[in-house]
Design an enzyme around this catalytic site. Structure first.
Site, mmCIF file in Angstrom:
data_model
loop_
_atom_site.group_PDB
_atom_site.id
_atom_site.type_symbol
_atom_site.label_atom_id
_atom_site.label_comp_id
_atom_site.label_asym_id
_atom_site.label_seq_id
_atom_site.Cartn_x
_atom_site.Cartn_y
_atom_site.Cartn_z
ATOM 1 N N HIS A 37 0.846 -1.190 0.000
ATOM 2 C CA HIS A 37 0.000 0.000 0.000
ATOM 3 C C HIS A 37 0.881 1.240 0.000
ATOM 4 O O HIS A 37 1.944 1.230 0.621
ATOM 5 C CB HIS A 37 -0.904 0.009 1.240
ATOM 6 N N GLU B 147 -7.934 -5.024 -0.131
ATOM 7 C CA GLU B 147 -8.460 -5.798 -1.254
ATOM 8 C C GLU B 147 -8.345 -7.300 -1.028
ATOM 9 O O GLU B 147 -9.121 -8.072 -1.585
ATOM 10 C CB GLU B 147 -7.715 -5.440 -2.543
HETATM 11 C C1 LIG Z 1 -0.653 -0.507 -3.890
HETATM 12 C C2 LIG Z 1 0.640 -0.249 -4.637
HETATM 13 C C3 LIG Z 1 0.304 0.273 -6.042
HETATM 14 C C4 LIG Z 1 1.450 0.842 -3.907
HETATM 15 O O1 LIG Z 1 2.537 1.109 -4.694
HETATM 16 P P1 LIG Z 1 3.675 2.195 -4.376
HETATM 17 O O2 LIG Z 1 3.464 2.886 -3.085
HETATM 18 O O3 LIG Z 1 3.771 3.066 -5.573
HETATM 19 O O4 LIG Z 1 4.944 1.313 -4.210
HETATM 20 P P2 LIG Z 1 5.903 0.996 -5.368
HETATM 21 O O5 LIG Z 1 5.156 0.605 -6.586
HETATM 22 O O6 LIG Z 1 6.875 2.144 -5.480
HETATM 23 O O7 LIG Z 1 6.651 -0.278 -4.804
HETATM 24 C C5 LIG Z 1 7.715 -0.196 -3.874
HETATM 25 C C6 LIG Z 1 8.480 -1.489 -3.933
HETATM 26 O O8 LIG Z 1 7.683 -2.522 -3.345
HETATM 27 C C7 LIG Z 1 7.385 -3.503 -4.312
HETATM 28 N N1 LIG Z 1 5.993 -3.885 -4.168
HETATM 29 C C8 LIG Z 1 4.961 -3.090 -3.791
HETATM 30 N N2 LIG Z 1 3.825 -3.800 -3.758
HETATM 31 C C9 LIG Z 1 4.156 -5.045 -4.132
HETATM 32 C C10 LIG Z 1 3.403 -6.225 -4.313
HETATM 33 N N3 LIG Z 1 2.086 -6.245 -4.100
HETATM 34 N N4 LIG Z 1 4.040 -7.341 -4.717
HETATM 35 C C11 LIG Z 1 5.357 -7.321 -4.933
HETATM 36 N N5 LIG Z 1 6.128 -6.236 -4.780
HETATM 37 C C12 LIG Z 1 5.526 -5.112 -4.399
HETATM 38 C C13 LIG Z 1 7.664 -2.881 -5.670
HETATM 39 O O9 LIG Z 1 8.015 -3.835 -6.621
HETATM 40 C C14 LIG Z 1 8.793 -1.960 -5.345
HETATM 41 O O10 LIG Z 1 9.988 -2.718 -5.266
HETATM 42 P P3 LIG Z 1 11.389 -2.115 -5.767
HETATM 43 O O11 LIG Z 1 11.613 -0.879 -4.984
HETATM 44 O O12 LIG Z 1 12.348 -3.203 -5.476
HETATM 45 O O13 LIG Z 1 11.211 -1.840 -7.230
HETATM 46 C C15 LIG Z 1 1.487 -1.535 -4.712
HETATM 47 O O14 LIG Z 1 1.792 -1.979 -3.415
HETATM 48 C C16 LIG Z 1 0.836 -2.622 -5.538
HETATM 49 O O15 LIG Z 1 0.960 -2.623 -6.765
HETATM 50 N N6 LIG Z 1 0.088 -3.587 -4.874
HETATM 51 C C17 LIG Z 1 -0.599 -4.621 -5.608
HETATM 52 C C18 LIG Z 1 -1.935 -4.088 -6.118
HETATM 53 C C19 LIG Z 1 -2.950 -3.926 -4.995
HETATM 54 O O16 LIG Z 1 -3.134 -4.789 -4.146
HETATM 55 N N7 LIG Z 1 -3.638 -2.765 -5.032
HETATM 56 C C20 LIG Z 1 -4.676 -2.439 -4.059
HETATM 57 C C21 LIG Z 1 -4.265 -1.282 -3.199
HETATM 58 S S1 LIG Z 1 -5.421 -0.984 -1.886
#
Ligand SMILES: CC(C)(COP(=O)(O)OP(=O)(O)OC[C@H]1O[C@@H](n2cnc3c(N)ncnc32)[C@H](O)[C@@H]1OP(=O)(O)O)[C@@H](O)C(=O)NCCC(=O)NCCS
Length: 366
Positions: A255, A310
């Site tokens: 998140h 979720e």
């Molecule tokens: C929610 C979300 C978009 C937040 O993203 P964010 O704050 O932008 O974090 P980032 O995308 O910058 O990710 C940070 C790091 O954690 C990792 N990461 C974050 N969520 C992850 C996940 N669900 N699975 C695997 N790795 C994940 C990323 O790959 C990244 O790794 P890196 O720095 O080695 O490249 C992200 O956690 C995600 O895509 N989750 C899965 C989708 C989901 O469940 N969405 C519902 C949200 S309520």
């Protein structure tokens, strides 16, 4: 003023609000001075919508008037039904919802957005989904029933029978927990549109478009797909490792704000467990949660990745009999309350939202 580059606007505060506190470090969620988890246990969709829109929980008399006001607005205008019917059946439900909400926008005064508009649109969200679902599957759409609560009527319109109290309470808990969540992407989208003094229908159309994306609201159906693909407990570790090794994400984990377990996931795990009893699917889901958390700590040690709302939303919606295509639209049913609260908030102290970009291209030669 010194300018800074903030890709994804992480850590940037763009508004003051008294609607909700999302404390990502400590895993806390507060709606107007109340713990969201407590509200989910002991209050209904309507009570919490009232709290968010009016600032305090309703008295019995206020609640009764509010329930009636919402219930009276459930029916869809004929022209909106025609717009829905014109959308080809292979289009997904979020596309239908986005188009139908846009079509609700009428000839009335477009600025400023009002509470009456918020009530009318919120009341119609379940009707749009149920109407479409019926038409798509060749059933006669059920007319909304005035005497049922928002959640009970939604389930009734979808299934054609009145749902059990246990199902209504469980879905109500989910809908309460997801009504509001600070400056998430869809809420921000709605506020940006509102800040131009555009109308509430346009703002909600933008918000629905943002919620549709897999990184925001479309995760729960992908959680179900993931758990189905894993299939059994002994396959979980191998499946998850392969996914992480190939650089893919685990849906329902991580998140932007929460760096500990999402409090909504904690609350929904309890709700889902009560409904699931000996359901092997739910047993597998909790196993996937454990293995996923362990492996994410191994592969992304600095990131503090846990389950988000979720993950267990999928379990609750599945348990009350909603098909996967309805997961994200059902999220939209609840988040409309938060969107409307923010739209009204933005309009009440408006300043156009207009960030800047940093030019990295070439300058003209002369
Ligand atoms: C929610 C979300 C978009 C937040 O993203 P964010 O704050 O932008 O974090 P980032 O995308 O910058 O990710 C940070 C790091 O954690 C990792 N990461 C974050 N969520 C992850 C996940 N669900 N699975 C695997 N790795 C994940 C990323 O790959 C990244 O790794 P890196 O720095 O080695 O490249 C992200 O956690 C995600 O895509 N989750 C899965 C989708 C989901 O469940 N969405 C519902 C949200 S309520």
């Amino acid at each position: 003023m010194e300018k800074m580059l903030a890709i994804g606007l992480e850590g940037i505060v763009v508004a003051e609000t008294d609607l909700s506190l999302v404390d990502g470090q400590n895993g806390l969620l507060v709606y107007r001075g109340h713990w969201a988890q407590d509200l989910a246990i002991s209050h209904t969709f309507e009570e919490v919508a009232y709290l968010l829109w009016f600032g305090a929980l309703p008295t019995e008399e206020q609640l009764s008037g509010f329930q009636t006001a919402l219930a009276q607005q459930r029916a869809l205008p004929k022209e909106v039904k025609e717009v829905i019917d014109a959308i080809p059946h292979d289009r997904d439900m979020m596309t239908v919802l986005r188009t139908a909400v846009s079509a609700l926008g009428g000839a009335e005064q477009s600025w400023p957005p009002t509470l009456e508009q918020s009530i009318a649109i919120t009341a119609k969200m379940p009707t749009i989904i149920a109407y479409r679902e019926a038409r798509k599957t060749g059933r006669e759409p059920q007319e909304p029933r005035m005497e049922l609560s928002h959640t009970a009527n939604y389930l009734y319109m979808l299934k054609g029978v009145v749902a059990s109290n246990a199902h209504v309470r469980a879905l109500d808990a989910y809908l309460v927990l997801t009504q509001e969540h600070g400056m998430n992407a869809s809420t921000f989208a709605g506020r940006v549109v509102t800040s131009t003094q555009s109308d509430i229908y346009s703002a909600l159309t933008a918000a629905i478009g943002a919620l549709k994306g897999p990184l925001h609201g479309a995760a729960p159906s992908e959680v179900t797909e993931m758990i189905n693909a894993i299939g059994s407990k002994d396959q979980a570790e191998g499946w998850i490792r392969a996914r992480l090794e190939s650089g893919q994400r685990l849906m329902g984990f991580g998140h932007r704000v929460y760096k500990t377990i999402d409090p909504r996931a904690t609350a929904l795990r309890v709700v889902a467990a009560e409904l699931a009893e000996d359901d092997p699917w739910f047993d597998l889901a909790t196993h996937v949660e454990q293995v996923g958390t362990k492996l994410l700590a191994e592969y992304k040690p600095k990131r503090k990745l846990h389950t988000n709302v979720e993950f267990f939303a999928a379990a609750v919606m599945r348990a009350v009999g909603l098909n996967e295509e309805l997961f994200t639209p059902t999220f939209a049913v609840s988040r409309t309350v938060g969107w409307c609260a923010h739209i009204l908030d933005q309009a009440g102290r408006n300043r156009i939202i207009r960030p800047e970009s940093e030019y990295t291209g070439n300058m003209p030669k002369s």
